[in-house]
Design a protein around this motif. Structure first.
Motif, PDB file in Angstrom:
ATOM      1  N   ALA A  79       0.838  -1.202   0.000  1.00  0.00           N
ATOM      2  CA  ALA A  79       0.000   0.000   0.000  1.00  0.00           C
ATOM      3  C   ALA A  79       0.876   1.257   0.000  1.00  0.00           C
ATOM      4  N   VAL A  80       1.952   1.223   0.772  1.00  0.00           N
ATOM      5  CA  VAL A  80       2.835   2.397   0.853  1.00  0.00           C
ATOM      6  C   VAL A  80       3.519   2.641  -0.497  1.00  0.00           C
ATOM      7  N   ILE A  81       3.978   1.578  -1.119  1.00  0.00           N
ATOM      8  CA  ILE A  81       4.645   1.714  -2.418  1.00  0.00           C
ATOM      9  C   ILE A  81       3.669   2.296  -3.450  1.00  0.00           C
ATOM     10  N   GLU A  82       2.456   1.751  -3.468  1.00  0.00           N
ATOM     11  CA  GLU A  82       1.453   2.253  -4.420  1.00  0.00           C
ATOM     12  C   GLU A  82       1.139   3.720  -4.149  1.00  0.00           C
ATOM     13  N   ALA A  83       1.138   4.095  -2.873  1.00  0.00           N
ATOM     14  CA  ALA A  83       0.836   5.482  -2.504  1.00  0.00           C
ATOM     15  C   ALA A  83       1.910   6.425  -3.038  1.00  0.00           C
ATOM     16  N   VAL A  84       3.164   6.013  -2.920  1.00  0.00           N
ATOM     17  CA  VAL A  84       4.262   6.857  -3.425  1.00  0.00           C
ATOM     18  C   VAL A  84       4.170   6.929  -4.947  1.00  0.00           C
ATOM     19  N   GLU A  85       3.940   5.785  -5.565  1.00  0.00           N
ATOM     20  CA  GLU A  85       3.845   5.760  -7.036  1.00  0.00           C
ATOM     21  C   GLU A  85       2.698   6.631  -7.529  1.00  0.00           C
ATOM     22  N   ALA A  86       1.592   6.608  -6.778  1.00  0.00           N
ATOM     23  CA  ALA A  86       0.395   7.333  -7.220  1.00  0.00           C
ATOM     24  C   ALA A  86       0.644   8.834  -7.299  1.00  0.00           C
ATOM     25  N   ILE A  87       1.548   9.353  -6.461  1.00  0.00           N
ATOM     26  CA  ILE A  87       1.728  10.801  -6.522  1.00  0.00           C
ATOM     27  C   ILE A  87       3.110  11.228  -7.022  1.00  0.00           C
ATOM     28  N   GLY A  88       3.920  10.264  -7.417  1.00  0.00           N
ATOM     29  CA  GLY A  88       5.242  10.709  -7.842  1.00  0.00           C
ATOM     30  C   GLY A  88       5.849   9.983  -9.015  1.00  0.00           C
ATOM     31  N   GLY A  89       5.121   9.052  -9.553  1.00  0.00           N
ATOM     32  CA  GLY A  89       5.672   8.325 -10.695  1.00  0.00           C
ATOM     33  C   GLY A  89       6.571   7.184 -10.262  1.00  0.00           C
ATOM     34  N   PRO A  90       7.004   6.349 -11.179  1.00  0.00           N
ATOM     35  CA  PRO A  90       7.734   5.129 -10.836  1.00  0.00           C
ATOM     36  C   PRO A  90       9.155   5.387 -10.337  1.00  0.00           C
ATOM     37  N   LEU A  91       9.529   4.701  -9.301  1.00  0.00           N
ATOM     38  CA  LEU A  91      10.892   4.811  -8.760  1.00  0.00           C
ATOM     39  C   LEU A  91      11.518   3.428  -8.611  1.00  0.00           C
ATOM     40  N   ASP A  92      10.798   2.403  -9.069  1.00  0.00           N
ATOM     41  CA  ASP A  92      11.237   1.029  -8.899  1.00  0.00           C
ATOM     42  C   ASP A  92      11.471   0.702  -7.415  1.00  0.00           C
ATOM     43  N   ILE A  93      10.397   0.816  -6.677  1.00  0.00           N
ATOM     44  CA  ILE A  93      10.444   0.598  -5.235  1.00  0.00           C
ATOM     45  C   ILE A  93      10.165  -0.877  -4.934  1.00  0.00           C
ATOM     46  N   LYS A  94      10.949  -1.438  -4.035  1.00  0.00           N
ATOM     47  CA  LYS A  94      10.811  -2.861  -3.693  1.00  0.00           C
ATOM     48  C   LYS A  94      10.553  -3.043  -2.201  1.00  0.00           C
ATOM     49  N   VAL A  95      10.084  -4.250  -1.859  1.00  0.00           N
ATOM     50  CA  VAL A  95       9.961  -4.620  -0.454  1.00  0.00           C
ATOM     51  C   VAL A  95      11.136  -5.516  -0.118  1.00  0.00           C
ATOM     52  N   LYS A  96      11.912  -5.122   0.861  1.00  0.00           N
ATOM     53  CA  LYS A  96      12.982  -6.013   1.313  1.00  0.00           C
ATOM     54  C   LYS A  96      12.423  -6.820   2.479  1.00  0.00           C
ATOM     55  N   TRP A  97      12.476  -8.134   2.332  1.00  0.00           N
ATOM     56  CA  TRP A  97      11.923  -9.008   3.364  1.00  0.00           C
ATOM     57  C   TRP A  97      12.406  -8.612   4.750  1.00  0.00           C
ATOM     58  N   PRO A  98      11.541  -8.585   5.769  1.00  0.00           N
ATOM     59  CA  PRO A  98      10.118  -8.880   5.641  1.00  0.00           C
ATOM     60  C   PRO A  98       9.293  -7.682   5.178  1.00  0.00           C
ATOM     61  N   ASN A  99       9.599  -6.475   5.677  1.00  0.00           N
ATOM     62  CA  ASN A  99       8.756  -5.372   5.219  1.00  0.00           C
ATOM     63  C   ASN A  99       9.464  -4.011   5.190  1.00  0.00           C
ATOM     64  N   ASP A 100      10.735  -4.025   4.868  1.00  0.00           N
ATOM     65  CA  ASP A 100      11.417  -2.750   4.616  1.00  0.00           C
ATOM     66  C   ASP A 100      11.078  -2.297   3.201  1.00  0.00           C
TER      67      ASP A 100
END
Ligand code: BTN
Length: 239
Positions: A79-100
């Motif tokens: 949800a956080v990644i989608e939120a950033v993408e929704a207002i700023g465009g793609p940055l190739d954001i990933k989740v580092k296990w478990p939730n970084d």
């Protein structure tokens, strides 16, 4: 609600709930500064005053059984990644296990989820997030931090980002499909592909991520095909 300073938004929210305050579902506390911000595994969380998102969200009796609580660790970072993408465009954001939350080899956000269980159910969950927004320098030995400003070269609006996170979280909580969520989590995982170096108590080794199980344990496959299962702190990513 917004409060200019507190020890830790997770702790404050937890204390309020424990004291019996009637706090509506999906309420949150956001602050400009924490004097005792907490990270995972007893670490502290550094954040310059007024620069970043420091917030904790209350989920009351989420429709997720206690044994599936890792689903929240899959859902919230997405949800956080989608939120950033929704207002700023793609940055190739990933989740580092478990939730970084990572961009490249650098940490953009940390998440601290604290569940209160009672009779096999999640009574309430506190979703805490520290997202580096406009900070550009760190004084502690915070490992490889990065902020949205460093990545994009411009300031971001913390309130707009907060609203976007709440929107995406509400959407995602409306319908939780375990399998789809897990697929989406795996697809977003940092180092999902290929062999990379890791360290456990016996030494360094190369492995690929085979899966993350329903309990949130990381399953690594060695180059000889052997699989090993790890809890947080039992394995370190070598960056
Ligand atoms: C980590 O990566 O170790 C998790 C960091 C979580 C930090 C956030 S900031 C808001 C909330 N309140 C806290 O004390 N911690 C979380």
């Amino acid at each position: 609600m917004f409060i200019s300073e507190t020890y830790s938004t997770n702790t404050l929210l937890k204390q309020r709930v424990a004291a019996g305050e009637q706090i509506p579902d999906l309420s949150f506390i956001r602050t400009d500064y924490q004097t005792a911000g907490r990270g995972q595994a007893g670490n502290s969380w550094e954040s310059e005053r007024g620069k970043n998102i420091l917030m904790s969200i209350l989920l009351k009796e989420p429709a997720i059984p206690a044994e599936k609580q890792f689903l929240l660790s899959e859902l919230f970072p997405l949800a956080v990644i989608e939120a950033v993408e929704a207002i700023g465009g793609p940055l190739d954001i990933k989740v580092k296990w478990p939730n970084d939350i990572y961009v490249g080899n650098r940490k953009l956000a940390g998440i601290l989820i604290e569940n209160s269980l009672s009779s096999g159910r999640i009574d309430y969950a506190i979703l805490g997030i520290g997202l580096n927004v406009n900070q550009t320098e760190w004084v502690s030995d915070a490992p490889n931090p990065v902020s949205l400003k460093m990545l994009t070269g411009h300031e971001w609006d913390v309130e707009k980002l907060t609203d976007s996170i709440m929107d995406r979280l509400r959407d995602r909580l409306e319908h939780v499909d375990d399998h789809l969520l897990h697929e989406q989590y795996m697809a977003r995982l940092f180092r999902r592909e290929g062999y990379h170096p890791y360290r456990n108590k016996e030494g360094d080794f190369w492995a690929r991520i085979a899966d993350v199980d329903a309990f949130g344990r990381l399953i690594l496959e060695m180059q000889n095909g052997e699989k090993r299962t790890y809890l947080l702190k039992q394995v370190q990513y070598l960056l």
